[in-house]
Design an enzyme around this catalytic site. Structure first.
Site, short mmCIF file in Angstrom:
data_model
loop_
_atom_site.label_atom_id
_atom_site.label_comp_id
_atom_site.label_asym_id
_atom_site.label_seq_id
_atom_site.Cartn_x
_atom_site.Cartn_y
_atom_site.Cartn_z
N HIS A 126 -46.64 37.45 44.53
CA HIS A 126 -45.71 36.47 45.10
C HIS A 126 -44.65 37.26 45.87
O HIS A 126 -44.32 38.38 45.50
CB HIS A 126 -45.08 35.71 43.92
CG HIS A 126 -44.22 34.55 44.30
ND1 HIS A 126 -42.91 34.68 44.69
CD2 HIS A 126 -44.49 33.22 44.32
CE1 HIS A 126 -42.41 33.48 44.93
NE2 HIS A 126 -43.34 32.58 44.72
N ASP A 203 -45.14 40.23 36.25
CA ASP A 203 -44.63 38.92 36.65
C ASP A 203 -45.44 37.87 35.88
O ASP A 203 -46.61 37.63 36.20
CB ASP A 203 -44.80 38.77 38.17
CG ASP A 203 -44.59 37.34 38.65
OD1 ASP A 203 -44.37 36.44 37.81
OD2 ASP A 203 -44.66 37.12 39.87
N GLN A 206 -46.78 32.65 36.02
CA GLN A 206 -47.90 31.71 35.85
C GLN A 206 -48.69 31.95 34.56
O GLN A 206 -49.57 31.15 34.23
CB GLN A 206 -48.86 31.80 37.05
CG GLN A 206 -48.23 31.46 38.39
CD GLN A 206 -47.71 30.02 38.46
OE1 GLN A 206 -48.07 29.17 37.65
NE2 GLN A 206 -46.85 29.76 39.41
N LYS A 229 -41.02 26.56 34.81
CA LYS A 229 -42.48 26.44 34.85
C LYS A 229 -43.05 26.30 33.44
O LYS A 229 -44.27 26.26 33.26
CB LYS A 229 -43.10 27.66 35.54
CG LYS A 229 -42.72 27.82 37.02
CD LYS A 229 -43.40 29.04 37.60
CE LYS A 229 -42.80 29.52 38.90
NZ LYS A 229 -43.19 28.76 40.08
N CYS A 367 -46.09 31.29 49.09
CA CYS A 367 -45.29 32.53 48.97
C CYS A 367 -46.16 33.74 48.68
O CYS A 367 -45.75 34.66 47.97
CB CYS A 367 -44.20 32.41 47.89
SG CYS A 367 -43.05 31.09 48.17
N1 PMP Z 1 -44.13 34.81 40.73
C1 PMP Z 1 -45.07 33.87 40.74
C2 PMP Z 1 -46.49 34.26 40.46
C3 PMP Z 1 -44.73 32.54 40.99
O1 PMP Z 1 -45.68 31.61 41.01
C4 PMP Z 1 -43.38 32.21 41.25
C5 PMP Z 1 -42.96 30.79 41.56
N2 PMP Z 1 -43.79 30.13 42.46
C6 PMP Z 1 -42.44 33.23 41.21
C7 PMP Z 1 -42.84 34.52 40.95
C8 PMP Z 1 -40.99 32.96 41.46
O2 PMP Z 1 -40.47 32.21 40.43
P1 PMP Z 1 -39.01 31.57 40.55
O3 PMP Z 1 -38.97 30.85 41.87
O4 PMP Z 1 -38.93 30.65 39.38
O5 PMP Z 1 -38.04 32.69 40.47
#
Ligand code: PMP
Length: 409
Positions: A126, A203, A206, A229, A367
């Site tokens: 991401h 990270d 998910q 999430k 993203c």
């Molecule tokens: N890493 C992953 C794999 C994500 O899916 C996301 C959110 N789409 C993020 C990081 C970022 O998370 P946040 O916007 O809650 O900081």
């Protein structure tokens, strides 16, 4: 008994008020839980009770309400430590989410980076696990290098092994890809990173919503997730770090509560986790997050993982019946979502047609622009699951996709 028969899906759905509201005259079919999940009544009630009956600042007050609020806040830290099997509560830092966690670690290790040092991230990261490293690498003269992925969306571990050297300072990888659904072998990545003395960050945005996380078993040094999430409120997440690793990191933001002594000759800092929690924390959200963790624990993360696997198998087979549909991300081990394109259609048009049917999916780059580039795409459609997702909703999606195809192709 199989996951599909012993999972209390009807009782779970009854807990989520948002799932009862109609959308464009149809029942809402919410298939965007990878972006954010809905909240059970238990979390909403906990927040409401905290604001109505228990609200007071944490850490600072000399009065009973503040002591009680602090105890609740620190109680959630201990609860999160148990939830993730951290070594001790002080290994849990409350942050806004994964984005802030990565920025925190990147900023905190910046002073250690030397020109030519390397930070390795995978091609499927991401943007929040790429850009913060690029920002600090640019300032330090260090380099961010992508670990390649194959055509199925699996991490190339051999390539990673070949990239590791005494210049590698840190390897940061996503546990479950939000663009592809790939579950990465993070324990193996951690082992490889450690073989050259590098840190390993994971990270878990998910993964934490869908499977039991044991940070000690994963073997990484740092792990991050986002509460929103995981059925929790917005604005709160967790950065877990091995205590000795956290203790070796510089502060991230300066401000109240993260200090030991402040003078104009110099300031000394508090120990972790407080060193990283400058200012008034999102303590109400933390209390709500505690209720979300309780909800997930009561349901059981292993049962949630079984239900997710059941939904994924069901959705994979069902989507493969749609003519011209190509799934993007076909790794052997996947979780939580299906990304796809349909020949002759644009994902944005599919999203709009499904929306008319009350079906909410995500379309776009998610993203993960380097993933799109790797697969030669501009965007995909993505259906992602939560603890409350049903196979009937997957059926509605597939019906909607047939309709979209009839209109668009
Ligand atoms: N890493 C992953 C794999 C994500 O899916 C996301 C959110 N789409 C993020 C990081 C970022 O998370 P946040 O916007 O809650 O900081």
């Amino acid at each position: 008994m199989s996951a599909s028969t012993d999972y209390p899906i009807d009782a779970i759905r009854a807990d989520f008020p948002m799932l009862k509201r109609p959308m464009n005259g149809r029942p809402l079919v919410y298939l965007d839980s990878a972006a954010t999940t809905h909240k059970p009544q238990q979390v909403i009630d906990r927040l409401s009770r905290f604001y109505s009956e228990e609200y007071a600042t944490v850490r600072r007050g000399a009065y009973s309400l503040s002591h009680a609020s602090t105890a609740l806040f620190e109680g959630v830290r201990a609860q999160a430590a148990a939830f993730f099997n951290a070594g001790r509560p002080e290994e849990i830092v409350f942050v806004r989410g994964v984005t802030e966690a990565v920025n925190l670690v990147a900023t905190a290790i910046w002073s250690r980076l030397r020109p030519g040092d390397e930070v390795l991230v995978s091609t499927m990261e991401h943007h929040s696990n790429i850009v913060p490293w690029q920002l600090v690498a640019a300032r330090a003269g260090a380099i961010v290098r992508p670990i390649p992925i194959d055509d199925r969306g699996e991490l190339d571990l051999e390539a990673l092994e070949g990239m590791l050297s005494e210049k590698t300072r840190l390897v940061s990888v996503v546990h479950v890809s939000n663009g592809l659904g790939t579950v990465n072998p993070v324990a193996e990545v951690a082992r490889l990173a450690h073989s050259v003395g590098a840190l390993c960050m994971v990270d878990g945005a998910q993964s934490a919503p869908h499977m039991a996380i044991d940070v000690q078993a994963l073997g990484c040094d740092l792990f991050a997730c986002s509460g929103h999430k995981m059925l929790g409120p917005t604005g709160v997440g967790v950065l877990w770090g091995r205590y000795d690793v956290l203790a070796s990191l510089d502060p991230y933001q300066g401000g109240g509560e993260m200090i030991d002594v402040v003078t104009f000759d110099g300031t000394t800092f508090d120990d972790p986790p407080y060193r990283f929690e400058a200012g008034t924390p999102a303590f109400a959200q933390v209390v709500g997050f505690g209720a979300a963790l309780s909800y997930l624990s009561a349901l059981g993360m292993d049962r949630i993982a079984d239900w997710d696997a059941h939904l994924l198998d069901y959705a994979t087979a069902a989507l493969d019946t749609v003519p011209g549909l190509r799934r993007i991300g076909t790794a052997a081990h996947r979780s939580g979502l299906v990304s796809f394109v349909i020949d002759g259609t644009h994902p944005a048009d599919i999203g709009s047609i499904l929306d008319q049917e009350g079906i909410a999916i995500r379309v776009g780059q998610h993203c993960v622009q380097p993933v799109m580039a790797r697969f030669g795409l501009h965007s995909t459609a993505r259906a992602s699951f939560g603890v409350y997702t049903t196979t009937a909703e997957v059926d509605a999606l597939v019906r909607g996709l047939h309709t979209a195809r009839d209109i668009l192709v």
